[in-house]
Design a protein around this motif. Structure first.
Motif, PDB file in Angstrom:
ATOM      1  N   SER A  88      45.852  48.449   7.486  1.00  0.00           N
ATOM      2  CA  SER A  88      45.416  49.096   6.250  1.00  0.00           C
ATOM      3  C   SER A  88      46.601  49.678   5.488  1.00  0.00           C
ATOM      4  O   SER A  88      46.716  49.533   4.271  1.00  0.00           O
ATOM      5  N   ASN A  89      47.519  50.338   6.224  1.00  0.00           N
ATOM      6  CA  ASN A  89      48.724  50.890   5.586  1.00  0.00           C
ATOM      7  C   ASN A  89      49.607  49.781   5.021  1.00  0.00           C
ATOM      8  O   ASN A  89      50.227  49.934   3.962  1.00  0.00           O
ATOM      9  N   SER A 110      40.918  54.716  10.969  1.00  0.00           N
ATOM     10  CA  SER A 110      42.373  54.808  11.141  1.00  0.00           C
ATOM     11  C   SER A 110      42.734  55.675  12.334  1.00  0.00           C
ATOM     12  O   SER A 110      43.713  55.397  13.044  1.00  0.00           O
ATOM     13  N   LYS A 162      44.569  50.999  11.329  1.00  0.00           N
ATOM     14  CA  LYS A 162      45.426  51.910  10.556  1.00  0.00           C
ATOM     15  C   LYS A 162      46.687  51.187  10.086  1.00  0.00           C
ATOM     16  O   LYS A 162      47.072  51.281   8.917  1.00  0.00           O
TER      17      LYS A 162
END
Length: 545
Positions: free
Chosen positions: A473-474, A463, A470
């Motif tokens: 994934s978030n 990330s 990042k």
């Protein structure tokens, strides 16, 4: 939830003051949690593409974004982010997302090229095998086999009276697979276990190796010769079968039949038709004798393969040649060199990753990862486990029971510290699939453990290194939580609250009124009136069912 209590907007004009985050400033704080400029821009641009005619203004979108984040915060307040179902789903998404970033294609390519180069050469070898006797071995268990192998090697290399390799193989080897004792024939890379292969490629023609240990035992290897790879041949054969119960006279009769067919071929006879008429190999005879493509690794008798590779011109065929299965007349249909590296690369990489060359690959990967991630091994507990593996096999109950007394930090990778208990749990998860020596097995399993933790440390740093990782994934994290909280607070409640649904319907009945007449019934097409009458009768009798 009070929006004012959880939301604070950082003024855009204040970006320059955020010296600690100049490259990616915080634009919004929701419930005390910062949202960076890059995260907001990622979501904004993803949901408002340049070609979208309904593109929201920045202010309008900010309100939508805040509402979205508030729902995610509500999910966290309800601890939905700690639920086992959430953690399983999110970790699965994240693992898939991280996989391309964790692949070490450099190490894989280096090994793949090494083994592709080996495939460019064929080696003619013999060996003598002294077996180990069992699967899980302590160092002391290998001593008798090693000493025996060393004694045989000394007989073979005695300067004054060397014993012939063939005689030694006949007397001492546990491998009696060929008529010629110890002879394996022509081989190439990826045909034999890794230690054997590595040793034989290090020999010169005529050289005899020192004892080499594999999962089968100790091998003494003789390299007869080397040659460029013979490539691939598409061949056919006409087979005249024999068996061990035949008399010499019967075998001669079979040869005479093979020779008669050979003479018909020389006179211009049709090979495919003769294969159908005479071949005892019924499967290939139905296809004109065709076997298909063969290379040096094909599972055919060595003399059969060598006869097929000796054919240089398409449509050439051999004289009747003998194997344990009978006589064969082999014909060359097509010839081509080995495949280029680009074609074989996926196959070679798969072999390396899943075969016993995997250990070599792991070692390369560890070396590369340690250039960017600090790993420290506590030598004291490691040496204590290594000492224990001299008397107990790693993973066995006796080994695990005694290893429980070694309660110390074992390995530190980046900021994470792992104990001996962590390693022992890893050790228990897998048993050796082939014969292994305890100390060597422990070391190999430790390398696998170290590689796993190095990869985990690399994943934890993704990330910070890759904004696209990042952001995505978030997005997975928030999206799963949003679904879970909406499902719990809205959709499930709405489904179960029938009284409220009835009240709502009564108050909004006009919204559920059809603007045009609707009809429920059947559309039946019949070829004539008599069939229509029968159809109407069936409908009438089944009305209401």
């Amino acid at each position: 939830m009070n929006k004012k209590a959880v939301l604070s907007l950082v003024a855009l004009v204040g970006f320059g003051a955020l010296s600690a985050q100049k490259n990616d400033p915080v634009v919004v704080k929701i419930n005390g949690n910062p949202v960076t400029k890059s995260e907001f821009e990622y979501i904004y641009h993803k949901n408002s593409s340049a070609g979208d005619s309904d593109k929201k203004s920045l202010d309008d979108y900010l309100n939508l974004f805040v509402n979205y984040k508030l729902k995610v915060e509500e999910a966290k307040t309800q601890k939905l982010d700690t639920a086992a179902s959430f953690l399983k789903e999110y970790s699965g998404y994240r693992a898939q997302l991280a996989e391309p970033y964790l692949q070490d294609t450099v190490s894989e390519l280096a090994l793949a090229k090494k083994y592709y180069d080996r495939l460019g050469e064929n080696l003619e070898v013999s060996h003598i095998l002294i077996p180990l006797g069992k699967k899980e071995l302590l160092p002391a268990d290998t001593l008798a086999a090693y000493n025996k192998a060393l004694d045989v090697w000394k007989k073979l290399t005695d300067a004054s009276h060397p014993m012939s390799f063939e005689n030694a193989a006949a007397e001492f080897s546990a491998d009696h697979s060929e008529k010629k004792p110890g002879y394996l024939g022509w081989v190439t890379a990826n045909m034999l276990v890794a230690p054997f292969e590595n040793a034989m490629y290090g020999l010169k023609p005529g050289e005899i190796s020192l004892p080499v240990r594999t999962s089968f035992g100790y091998h003494i290897i003789l390299l007869h010769n080397r040659r460029p790879d013979v490539g691939q041949s598409r061949v056919a054969h006409i087979m005249f079968g024999t068996n061990s119960g035949m008399t010499p006279k019967q075998i001669d009769s079979v040869y005479n039949q093979a020779d008669a067919v050979y003479k018909k071929l020389v006179a211009g006879g049709d090979y495919g038709q003769l294969a159908k008429d005479y071949s005892s190999d019924k499967y290939s005879s139905e296809h004109g004798g065709e076997i298909g493509w063969v290379n040096v690794g094909a599972r055919f008798p060595s003399e059969w393969l060598e006869a097929s590779f000796s054919l240089k011109q398409v449509n050439d065929f051999t004289k009747p040649m003998k194997t344990d299965f009978g006589y064969h007349i082999i014909k060359l249909l097509e010839k081509k060199p080995r495949e280029p590296f680009s074609a074989l690369k996926p196959q070679i990489v798969n072999y390396i990753k899943n075969g016993d060359h995997k250990l070599e690959l792991e070692s390369l990967k560890i070396t590369r990862l340690e250039t960017g991630i600090k790993a420290e091994v506590n030598s004291k507990p490691y040496l204590a486990l290594l000492s224990l593996s001299n008397t107990e096999f790693p993973g066995d109950s006796a080994f695990l029971a005694q290893a429980q007394n070694i309660k110390k930090p074992f390995l530190k990778v980046d900021k994470e510290t792992y104990t001996t208990d962590d390693f022992l749990e890893f050790l228990k998860a897998e048993k050796p699939r082939t014969a292994a020596v305890s100390t060597e097995y422990l070391n190999n399993r430790f390398n696998s453990f170290l590689l796993a933790k190095l990869n985990l440390a690399k994943e934890h740093g993704l990330s910070g290194k890759y904004p696209e990782f990042k952001n995505l994934s978030n997005e997975y994290f928030d999206g799963i939580l949003l679904f879970d909280v909406m499902n719990r607070e809205v959709w499930q409640k709405a489904e179960k609250d029938t009284l409220s649904l009835e009240k709502y319907f009564a108050a909004n009945r006009a919204k559920y009124t059809w603007t045009a007449p609707k009809h429920k019934g059947y559309v039946i097409h019949c070829k004539d009136e008599s069939v229509l009458a029968k159809a109407k009768d069936i409908v009438a009798r089944n009305k209401g069912k």
